[in-house]
Design a protein around this motif. Sequence first.
Motif, PDB file in Angstrom:
ATOM      1  N   THR A  11       0.495   6.913  -0.191  1.00 44.00           N
ATOM      2  CA  THR A  11      -0.864   7.400   0.027  1.00 44.00           C
ATOM      3  C   THR A  11      -0.921   8.319   1.243  1.00 44.00           C
ATOM      4  N   GLU A  12      -2.041   8.994   1.355  1.00 43.82           N
ATOM      5  CA  GLU A  12      -2.330   9.769   2.563  1.00 43.82           C
ATOM      6  C   GLU A  12      -2.492   8.789   3.732  1.00 43.82           C
ATOM      7  N   GLU A  13      -2.190   9.239   4.936  1.00 43.15           N
ATOM      8  CA  GLU A  13      -2.291   8.353   6.102  1.00 43.15           C
ATOM      9  C   GLU A  13      -3.720   7.926   6.413  1.00 43.15           C
ATOM     10  N   ASP A  14      -4.692   8.723   5.997  1.00 49.20           N
ATOM     11  CA  ASP A  14      -6.087   8.351   6.268  1.00 49.20           C
ATOM     12  C   ASP A  14      -6.713   7.581   5.096  1.00 49.20           C
ATOM     13  N   SER A  15      -5.883   7.068   4.192  1.00 49.63           N
ATOM     14  CA  SER A  15      -6.387   6.327   3.031  1.00 49.63           C
ATOM     15  C   SER A  15      -6.998   4.998   3.447  1.00 49.63           C
ATOM     16  N   ASP A  16      -7.935   4.542   2.653  1.00 47.50           N
ATOM     17  CA  ASP A  16      -8.604   3.269   2.884  1.00 47.50           C
ATOM     18  C   ASP A  16      -7.795   2.155   2.214  1.00 47.50           C
ATOM     19  N   TRP A  17      -6.831   1.609   2.968  1.00 45.08           N
ATOM     20  CA  TRP A  17      -5.970   0.580   2.402  1.00 45.08           C
ATOM     21  C   TRP A  17      -6.726  -0.703   2.072  1.00 45.08           C
ATOM     22  N   GLN A  18      -7.812  -0.948   2.763  1.00 49.35           N
ATOM     23  CA  GLN A  18      -8.629  -2.129   2.443  1.00 49.35           C
ATOM     24  C   GLN A  18      -9.184  -1.995   1.028  1.00 49.35           C
ATOM     25  N   ASN A  19      -9.707  -0.823   0.702  1.00 51.03           N
ATOM     26  CA  ASN A  19     -10.225  -0.561  -0.643  1.00 51.03           C
ATOM     27  C   ASN A  19      -9.101  -0.612  -1.675  1.00 51.03           C
ATOM     28  N   ILE A  20      -7.968   0.012  -1.361  1.00 47.32           N
ATOM     29  CA  ILE A  20      -6.834   0.004  -2.291  1.00 47.32           C
ATOM     30  C   ILE A  20      -6.363  -1.429  -2.521  1.00 47.32           C
ATOM     31  N   SER A  21      -6.285  -2.229  -1.465  1.00 44.49           N
ATOM     32  CA  SER A  21      -5.883  -3.635  -1.605  1.00 44.49           C
ATOM     33  C   SER A  21      -6.843  -4.393  -2.513  1.00 44.49           C
ATOM     34  N   SER A  22      -8.126  -4.160  -2.343  1.00 47.15           N
ATOM     35  CA  SER A  22      -9.125  -4.824  -3.190  1.00 47.15           C
ATOM     36  C   SER A  22      -8.945  -4.443  -4.654  1.00 47.15           C
ATOM     37  N   ILE A  23      -8.679  -3.165  -4.908  1.00 49.67           N
ATOM     38  CA  ILE A  23      -8.453  -2.709  -6.282  1.00 49.67           C
ATOM     39  C   ILE A  23      -7.204  -3.379  -6.851  1.00 49.67           C
ATOM     40  N   LEU A  24      -6.125  -3.409  -6.067  1.00 50.79           N
ATOM     41  CA  LEU A  24      -4.887  -4.034  -6.538  1.00 50.79           C
ATOM     42  C   LEU A  24      -5.104  -5.515  -6.843  1.00 50.79           C
ATOM     43  N   GLU A  25      -5.833  -6.200  -5.986  1.00 54.30           N
ATOM     44  CA  GLU A  25      -6.120  -7.619  -6.230  1.00 54.30           C
ATOM     45  C   GLU A  25      -6.961  -7.807  -7.487  1.00 54.30           C
ATOM     46  N   SER A  26      -7.843  -6.851  -7.772  1.00 55.79           N
ATOM     47  CA  SER A  26      -8.699  -6.965  -8.966  1.00 55.79           C
ATOM     48  C   SER A  26      -7.905  -6.802 -10.262  1.00 55.79           C
ATOM     49  N   ILE A  27      -6.689  -6.225 -10.171  1.00 54.01           N
ATOM     50  CA  ILE A  27      -5.857  -6.070 -11.374  1.00 54.01           C
ATOM     51  C   ILE A  27      -4.635  -6.995 -11.338  1.00 54.01           C
ATOM     52  N   GLY A  28      -4.733  -8.058 -10.530  1.00 53.49           N
ATOM     53  CA  GLY A  28      -3.740  -9.119 -10.593  1.00 53.49           C
ATOM     54  C   GLY A  28      -2.667  -9.140  -9.524  1.00 53.49           C
ATOM     55  N   TYR A  29      -2.721  -8.238  -8.564  1.00 53.31           N
ATOM     56  CA  TYR A  29      -1.722  -8.233  -7.500  1.00 53.31           C
ATOM     57  C   TYR A  29      -2.130  -9.169  -6.370  1.00 53.31           C
ATOM     58  N   ARG A  30      -1.121  -9.738  -5.695  1.00 48.39           N
ATOM     59  CA  ARG A  30      -1.331 -10.560  -4.501  1.00 48.39           C
ATOM     60  C   ARG A  30      -0.612  -9.899  -3.344  1.00 48.39           C
ATOM     61  N   CYS A  31      -1.285  -9.806  -2.209  1.00 49.54           N
ATOM     62  CA  CYS A  31      -0.643  -9.246  -1.018  1.00 49.54           C
ATOM     63  C   CYS A  31       0.297 -10.306  -0.457  1.00 49.54           C
ATOM     64  N   MET A  32       1.565  -9.925  -0.292  1.00 49.22           N
ATOM     65  CA  MET A  32       2.578 -10.859   0.184  1.00 49.22           C
ATOM     66  C   MET A  32       2.976 -10.619   1.640  1.00 49.22           C
ATOM     67  N   SER A  33       2.895  -9.378   2.074  1.00 50.63           N
ATOM     68  CA  SER A  33       3.194  -9.096   3.474  1.00 50.63           C
ATOM     69  C   SER A  33       2.458  -7.832   3.889  1.00 50.63           C
ATOM     70  N   ARG A  34       2.214  -7.762   5.203  1.00 48.42           N
ATOM     71  CA  ARG A  34       1.401  -6.665   5.726  1.00 48.42           C
ATOM     72  C   ARG A  34       1.873  -6.298   7.122  1.00 48.42           C
TER      73      ARG A  34
END
Length: 188
Positions: A73-96
């Motif tokens: 992604t671009e460096e100014d991307s909203d990773w919080q929003n992207i994380s929420s989208i990924l979680e909505s399609i079945g992904y789990r955040c494992m490390s950050r």
Amino acid sequence: MKKLEEMSLEELWQLFPIYLTEHKHVWRSWYEEEQALLRERLPEPQVRRISHAGSTAIETIWAKPIVDIIVETEEDSDWQNISSILESIGYRCMSRTDKRLSFNKGYTENGFADKVYHLHLRYFGDNDELYFRDYLKEHQEIAKEYEELKLELWKIYEHNRDAYTDKKTAFVKKYTGAAKSAYKGRYS
């Protein structure tokens, strides 16, 4: 039955052992299906590139049946929003960390699902895995050496992913360096 979030690392390693198999051509279609879903759901201007990485992207070697995907992604991307989208399609955040997020999909309380993914969210240009992948595709003798190393480590570290990964690190770094030299600027 314990939820995944309640399990210790040792319990997770028992439930999700390292398992290698001959290459399966279906892995490419798994990637393509997931890539299409990600392109549909993720904010287009922020996502620069989605790539199939890891051993499932190399058709000549054995691999864990887990499709690795790098989303840059671009460096100014909203990773919080992207994380929420990924979680909505079945992904789990494992490390950050500040510059990397890792997600997985297909891990259940009963073990692996039929399709399993590791998604690596990165800033554009943080993509050494793409150089390593290309190098192995273009240097079959090195790919076979990597396969032999993985097969040797598999049973020794079947229930210890960290040690398995650590024991491959010197090999991966060596040929990633060679690839970045040979393919300078390919993914910048």
